[in-house]
Scaffold this motif. Structure first.
Motif, PDB file in Angstrom:
ATOM      1  N   MET A  34       1.612  57.143 -58.020  1.00  0.00           N
ATOM      2  CA  MET A  34       1.226  55.797 -57.641  1.00  0.00           C
ATOM      3  C   MET A  34       0.643  55.095 -58.859  1.00  0.00           C
ATOM      4  O   MET A  34       0.196  55.732 -59.810  1.00  0.00           O
ATOM      5  N   GLY A  35       0.624  53.781 -58.791  1.00  0.00           N
ATOM      6  CA  GLY A  35       0.057  53.050 -59.912  1.00  0.00           C
ATOM      7  C   GLY A  35      -0.524  51.717 -59.497  1.00  0.00           C
ATOM      8  O   GLY A  35      -0.229  51.206 -58.410  1.00  0.00           O
ATOM      9  N   TRP A  36      -1.387  51.203 -60.348  1.00  0.00           N
ATOM     10  CA  TRP A  36      -1.904  49.845 -60.222  1.00  0.00           C
ATOM     11  C   TRP A  36      -1.443  49.042 -61.429  1.00  0.00           C
ATOM     12  O   TRP A  36      -1.534  49.521 -62.572  1.00  0.00           O
ATOM     13  N   GLY A  42       0.557  33.198 -65.817  1.00  0.00           N
ATOM     14  CA  GLY A  42       1.299  32.883 -67.021  1.00  0.00           C
ATOM     15  C   GLY A  42       1.618  34.072 -67.902  1.00  0.00           C
ATOM     16  O   GLY A  42       2.165  33.903 -68.998  1.00  0.00           O
ATOM     17  N   LYS A  43       1.289  35.271 -67.439  1.00  0.00           N
ATOM     18  CA  LYS A  43       1.528  36.472 -68.239  1.00  0.00           C
ATOM     19  C   LYS A  43       2.422  37.449 -67.486  1.00  0.00           C
ATOM     20  O   LYS A  43       2.622  37.333 -66.284  1.00  0.00           O
ATOM     21  N   GLN A  44       2.943  38.424 -68.228  1.00  0.00           N
ATOM     22  CA  GLN A  44       3.772  39.443 -67.612  1.00  0.00           C
ATOM     23  C   GLN A  44       2.911  40.475 -66.883  1.00  0.00           C
ATOM     24  O   GLN A  44       1.738  40.675 -67.219  1.00  0.00           O
ATOM     25  N   ARG A  45       3.515  41.112 -65.914  1.00  0.00           N
ATOM     26  CA  ARG A  45       2.834  42.191 -65.200  1.00  0.00           C
ATOM     27  C   ARG A  45       2.605  43.354 -66.163  1.00  0.00           C
ATOM     28  O   ARG A  45       3.499  43.717 -66.925  1.00  0.00           O
ATOM     29  N   GLU A  46       1.416  43.939 -66.106  1.00  0.00           N
ATOM     30  CA  GLU A  46       1.089  45.020 -67.017  1.00  0.00           C
ATOM     31  C   GLU A  46       0.494  46.198 -66.268  1.00  0.00           C
ATOM     32  O   GLU A  46      -0.144  46.045 -65.229  1.00  0.00           O
ATOM     33  N   LEU A  47       0.688  47.380 -66.849  1.00  0.00           N
ATOM     34  CA  LEU A  47       0.147  48.600 -66.277  1.00  0.00           C
ATOM     35  C   LEU A  47      -1.375  48.615 -66.400  1.00  0.00           C
ATOM     36  O   LEU A  47      -1.921  48.260 -67.448  1.00  0.00           O
ATOM     37  N   VAL A  63      -8.766  49.112 -70.033  1.00  0.00           N
ATOM     38  CA  VAL A  63      -9.608  49.422 -68.873  1.00  0.00           C
ATOM     39  C   VAL A  63     -10.233  50.811 -68.954  1.00  0.00           C
ATOM     40  O   VAL A  63     -11.021  51.177 -68.072  1.00  0.00           O
ATOM     41  N   LYS A  64      -9.876  51.579 -69.970  1.00  0.00           N
ATOM     42  CA  LYS A  64     -10.433  52.934 -70.091  1.00  0.00           C
ATOM     43  C   LYS A  64     -11.950  52.892 -70.128  1.00  0.00           C
ATOM     44  O   LYS A  64     -12.549  52.090 -70.831  1.00  0.00           O
ATOM     45  N   GLY A  65     -12.551  53.775 -69.355  1.00  0.00           N
ATOM     46  CA  GLY A  65     -14.001  53.844 -69.303  1.00  0.00           C
ATOM     47  C   GLY A  65     -14.630  52.877 -68.321  1.00  0.00           C
ATOM     48  O   GLY A  65     -15.829  52.956 -68.043  1.00  0.00           O
ATOM     49  N   ARG A  66     -13.840  51.945 -67.791  1.00  0.00           N
ATOM     50  CA  ARG A  66     -14.364  50.969 -66.839  1.00  0.00           C
ATOM     51  C   ARG A  66     -13.726  51.114 -65.458  1.00  0.00           C
ATOM     52  O   ARG A  66     -14.384  50.891 -64.446  1.00  0.00           O
ATOM     53  N   PHE A  67     -12.447  51.452 -65.421  1.00  0.00           N
ATOM     54  CA  PHE A  67     -11.708  51.558 -64.165  1.00  0.00           C
ATOM     55  C   PHE A  67     -11.414  53.024 -63.857  1.00  0.00           C
ATOM     56  O   PHE A  67     -11.201  53.830 -64.769  1.00  0.00           O
ATOM     57  N   THR A  90      -9.239  39.123 -64.640  1.00  0.00           N
ATOM     58  CA  THR A  90      -8.752  38.253 -63.576  1.00  0.00           C
ATOM     59  C   THR A  90      -7.232  38.311 -63.494  1.00  0.00           C
ATOM     60  O   THR A  90      -6.539  38.086 -64.490  1.00  0.00           O
ATOM     61  N   ALA A  91      -6.722  38.626 -62.314  1.00  0.00           N
ATOM     62  CA  ALA A  91      -5.278  38.778 -62.131  1.00  0.00           C
ATOM     63  C   ALA A  91      -5.000  39.097 -60.664  1.00  0.00           C
ATOM     64  O   ALA A  91      -5.920  39.383 -59.895  1.00  0.00           O
ATOM     65  N   VAL A  92      -3.733  39.079 -60.325  1.00  0.00           N
ATOM     66  CA  VAL A  92      -3.293  39.657 -59.059  1.00  0.00           C
ATOM     67  C   VAL A  92      -2.993  41.123 -59.328  1.00  0.00           C
ATOM     68  O   VAL A  92      -2.249  41.455 -60.252  1.00  0.00           O
ATOM     69  N   TYR A  93      -3.592  41.982 -58.535  1.00  0.00           N
ATOM     70  CA  TYR A  93      -3.433  43.420 -58.701  1.00  0.00           C
ATOM     71  C   TYR A  93      -2.438  43.947 -57.667  1.00  0.00           C
ATOM     72  O   TYR A  93      -2.569  43.681 -56.463  1.00  0.00           O
ATOM     73  N   TYR A  94      -1.465  44.703 -58.163  1.00  0.00           N
ATOM     74  CA  TYR A  94      -0.416  45.260 -57.328  1.00  0.00           C
ATOM     75  C   TYR A  94      -0.445  46.780 -57.404  1.00  0.00           C
ATOM     76  O   TYR A  94      -0.642  47.349 -58.491  1.00  0.00           O
TER      77      TYR A  94
END
Length: 117
Positions: A34-36, A42-47, A63-67, A90-94
């Motif tokens: 699974m992944g987030w 205005g930006k591309q979807r990123e891992l 996000v290492k160390g924070r998520f 800030t983003a839409v998280y999928y």
């Protein structure tokens, strides 16, 4: 057919925390990675982070160390705990599930996370 439903997004101040969840239907959840991912305006979807069926994790450098990504197979749910949030988070998280057997990827509808400065 696999359905993924995200929840838990919202508005939080910089430095705060938020946990988003992704509930999956179907019995295949526990055996596939699974992944987030996230997509800012205005930006591309990123891992953001991934987790395998046995719990091995991988994170984007930003996000290492924070998520922290985790999964509870008995609940068919994957979580993303987000700490020390920044406005650039800030983003839409999928969430997604990769059925490696048939080579198909499933996506949820996304949940908005907004971090104010």
């Amino acid at each position: 057919q696999v359905q993924l439903v995200e929840s838990g997004g919202g508005l939080v101040q910089a430095g705060g925390s938020l946990r988003v969840s992704c509930a999956a239907s179907g019995s295949i959840f526990r055996i596939y990675p699974m992944g987030w991912y996230r997509q800012a305006s205005g930006k591309q979807r990123e891992l953001v982070a991934t987790i395998t069926s046995d719990g091995s994790t991988n994170y984007a450098d930003s996000v290492k160390g924070r998520f922290t990504i985790s999964r509870v197979n008995g609940k068919n749910t994957v979580y993303l705990q987000m700490n020390s949030l920044k406005p650039e988070d800030t983003a839409v998280y999928y969430c997604n599930l990769v059925n490696t057997t048939v080579g198909r990827t499933y996506w949820g509808q996304g949940t908005q996370v907004t971090v104010s400065s």
